[in-house]
Scaffold this motif. Sequence first.
Motif, short mmCIF file in Angstrom:
data_model
loop_
_atom_site.label_atom_id
_atom_site.label_comp_id
_atom_site.label_asym_id
_atom_site.label_seq_id
_atom_site.Cartn_x
_atom_site.Cartn_y
_atom_site.Cartn_z
N SER A 54 13.65 4.79 20.16
CA SER A 54 13.29 5.54 18.96
C SER A 54 14.53 5.99 18.20
CB SER A 54 12.44 6.75 19.34
OG SER A 54 13.23 7.71 20.02
N ALA A 55 14.35 6.22 16.91
CA ALA A 55 15.46 6.72 16.09
C ALA A 55 15.89 8.10 16.57
CB ALA A 55 15.05 6.77 14.62
N THR A 56 14.93 8.88 17.07
CA THR A 56 15.26 10.21 17.60
C THR A 56 16.20 10.12 18.79
OG1 THR A 56 13.12 11.08 16.87
CG2 THR A 56 14.29 12.33 18.56
N THR A 57 15.93 9.13 19.67
CA THR A 57 16.79 8.94 20.84
C THR A 57 18.20 8.57 20.41
OG1 THR A 57 14.93 8.24 22.21
CG2 THR A 57 17.12 7.57 22.94
N VAL A 58 18.31 7.70 19.40
CA VAL A 58 19.63 7.31 18.90
C VAL A 58 20.36 8.52 18.33
CG1 VAL A 58 20.85 5.93 17.18
CG2 VAL A 58 18.91 4.95 18.41
N SER A 59 19.65 9.30 17.54
CA SER A 59 20.26 10.48 16.93
C SER A 59 20.76 11.45 17.99
CB SER A 59 19.22 11.18 16.03
OG SER A 59 19.76 12.38 15.50
N ARG A 60 19.96 11.68 19.02
CA ARG A 60 20.35 12.59 20.09
C ARG A 60 21.55 12.06 20.87
NH1 ARG A 60 16.64 16.54 21.16
NH2 ARG A 60 17.43 16.80 23.28
N ALA A 61 21.58 10.74 21.09
CA ALA A 61 22.69 10.13 21.83
C ALA A 61 23.99 10.27 21.06
CB ALA A 61 22.39 8.66 22.10
N LEU A 62 23.95 10.04 19.75
CA LEU A 62 25.16 10.11 18.94
C LEU A 62 25.67 11.53 18.78
CD1 LEU A 62 24.26 7.50 16.18
CD2 LEU A 62 25.74 7.19 18.16
N ARG A 63 24.78 12.51 19.02
CA ARG A 63 25.20 13.92 18.96
C ARG A 63 25.41 14.50 20.36
NH1 ARG A 63 20.81 16.87 15.69
NH2 ARG A 63 19.48 15.18 16.43
N ASP A 64 25.40 13.59 21.37
CA ASP A 64 25.62 13.99 22.77
C ASP A 64 24.63 15.05 23.25
OD1 ASP A 64 27.77 12.28 23.45
OD2 ASP A 64 29.14 13.55 22.31
N GLN A 65 23.39 14.89 22.84
CA GLN A 65 22.34 15.78 23.32
C GLN A 65 21.64 15.16 24.53
OE1 GLN A 65 19.88 16.54 19.86
NE2 GLN A 65 21.26 18.14 19.11
N SER A 66 20.89 15.97 25.26
CA SER A 66 20.22 15.51 26.47
C SER A 66 18.94 14.74 26.12
CB SER A 66 19.89 16.70 27.36
OG SER A 66 19.03 17.60 26.68
N GLY A 67 18.27 14.22 27.19
CA GLY A 67 16.98 13.55 26.98
C GLY A 67 17.01 12.07 27.22
N THR B 271 19.17 8.69 29.80
CA THR B 271 20.10 8.39 30.89
C THR B 271 21.50 8.16 30.33
OG1 THR B 271 19.74 6.01 30.77
CG2 THR B 271 18.23 7.28 32.17
N VAL B 272 22.47 8.25 31.22
CA VAL B 272 23.85 8.00 30.82
C VAL B 272 24.01 6.57 30.31
CG1 VAL B 272 26.22 7.81 31.69
CG2 VAL B 272 24.76 9.68 32.47
N GLU B 273 23.30 5.61 30.93
CA GLU B 273 23.39 4.21 30.51
C GLU B 273 22.83 4.01 29.10
OE1 GLU B 273 24.20 0.12 30.62
OE2 GLU B 273 25.00 1.87 31.68
N THR B 274 21.70 4.66 28.82
CA THR B 274 21.11 4.55 27.48
C THR B 274 22.06 5.10 26.43
OG1 THR B 274 18.85 4.74 28.35
CG2 THR B 274 19.17 5.25 26.01
N ARG B 275 22.67 6.24 26.73
CA ARG B 275 23.63 6.83 25.79
C ARG B 275 24.81 5.89 25.55
NH1 ARG B 275 23.85 12.07 24.96
NH2 ARG B 275 23.04 12.52 27.04
#
Length: 206
Positions: A21-34, A36-40
């Motif tokens: 999801s776009a939300t997951t991408v946004s959270r990953a790029l801002r180093d937020q939780s939610g 796995t480390v691999e997904t980030r």
Amino acid sequence: MKAPPLARATIVDIARKLHVSATTVSRALRDQSGMTVETRRLIKAEARRLGYVRNAAAAALTAGRTHTIVFVVPNTAGRFPSLYQMEVLEGLVDEVSQHGYTLTVVSERHLEKLGLGILDVFKLIRADGAVLLLLRSGGVPLPRADLPHPVVVVNRIVDGMDADFVVADDEDGAYAATHHLISLGHRSIAHLGGPSDNFNTMRRRR
């Protein structure tokens, strides 16, 4: 024929490539939780591959902040800004850039032409705060409280105003200079001042 400009990569592009999801991408790029480390790691790698650049303006709107400070330079009646004004400006640019802010410069003269007061600059420009460099004793009166954003006033103290003030000790400096001349035996001492409505001139003469 001129080639069309390349489209800017977006969060949606990254999400589509990785089936997240776009939300997951946004959270990953801002180093937020939610996630796995691999997904980030995969998301950040794909962002680099696509040349993704964060849209600072959009982020500012989302966060309700602009990361911009507005600097209001005084009306010098057409005269070139003094070295003092340029030093204040240079110091501001150096300081705000270290904290991820940009500086927008507006002249008091321009505001006056628009029929606006100094602090009406917030109606003209979206900013998180303002620095006002005041040189003259005249001009538009400043409000005492209820300022919309943080304000720093340079070169003048306004009683009752909800702001921070940065003022040089002109009186003590002039006293020290005069005392030094007297200690050398001089008795006929001249004071060469600037414009009569200039705060520095008035304090030094006093």
